[in-house]
Design a protein around this motif. Sequence first.
Motif, PDB file in Angstrom:
ATOM      1  N   ARG A   1       0.833  -1.205   0.000  1.00 42.41           N
ATOM      2  CA  ARG A   1       0.000   0.000   0.000  1.00 42.41           C
ATOM      3  C   ARG A   1       0.866   1.254   0.000  1.00 42.41           C
ATOM      4  N   PHE A   2       1.999   1.177   0.680  1.00 40.70           N
ATOM      5  CA  PHE A   2       2.909   2.320   0.681  1.00 40.70           C
ATOM      6  C   PHE A   2       3.363   2.621  -0.745  1.00 40.70           C
ATOM      7  N   GLN A   3       3.768   1.581  -1.456  1.00 36.17           N
ATOM      8  CA  GLN A   3       4.206   1.753  -2.843  1.00 36.17           C
ATOM      9  C   GLN A   3       3.044   2.246  -3.707  1.00 36.17           C
ATOM     10  N   LEU A   4       1.840   1.778  -3.449  1.00 38.94           N
ATOM     11  CA  LEU A   4       0.657   2.258  -4.175  1.00 38.94           C
ATOM     12  C   LEU A   4       0.513   3.763  -4.003  1.00 38.94           C
ATOM     13  N   GLY A   5       0.635   4.240  -2.764  1.00 39.54           N
ATOM     14  CA  GLY A   5       0.531   5.673  -2.498  1.00 39.54           C
ATOM     15  C   GLY A   5       1.624   6.468  -3.182  1.00 39.54           C
ATOM     16  N   ALA A   6       2.842   5.941  -3.142  1.00 39.06           N
ATOM     17  CA  ALA A   6       3.965   6.631  -3.774  1.00 39.06           C
ATOM     18  C   ALA A   6       3.769   6.714  -5.292  1.00 39.06           C
ATOM     19  N   LEU A   7       3.344   5.627  -5.887  1.00 35.61           N
ATOM     20  CA  LEU A   7       3.110   5.623  -7.337  1.00 35.61           C
ATOM     21  C   LEU A   7       1.948   6.526  -7.725  1.00 35.61           C
TER      22      LEU A   7
END
Length: 64
Positions: free
Chosen positions: A46-52
């Motif tokens: 989810r962190f990577q989802l937010g960053a992307l």
Amino acid sequence: MATQRLLGLMRTGATDRAIARELDVSLRTLNRRISRLQSLLGAQSRFQLGALAAELEWLSVRET
């Protein structure tokens, strides 16, 4: 449910249960939609989802 609204609620740090309630969907539906977004962007977390999402400018500065 609009993707930007979902991402905006996730950004607030709200629990999945609170987000589902706010969007008037079941917890299962919410989790499916988050999983689909992760898959769409190739995000492993989810962190990577937010960053992307931020990198792609899917979130606006004025959203809270």
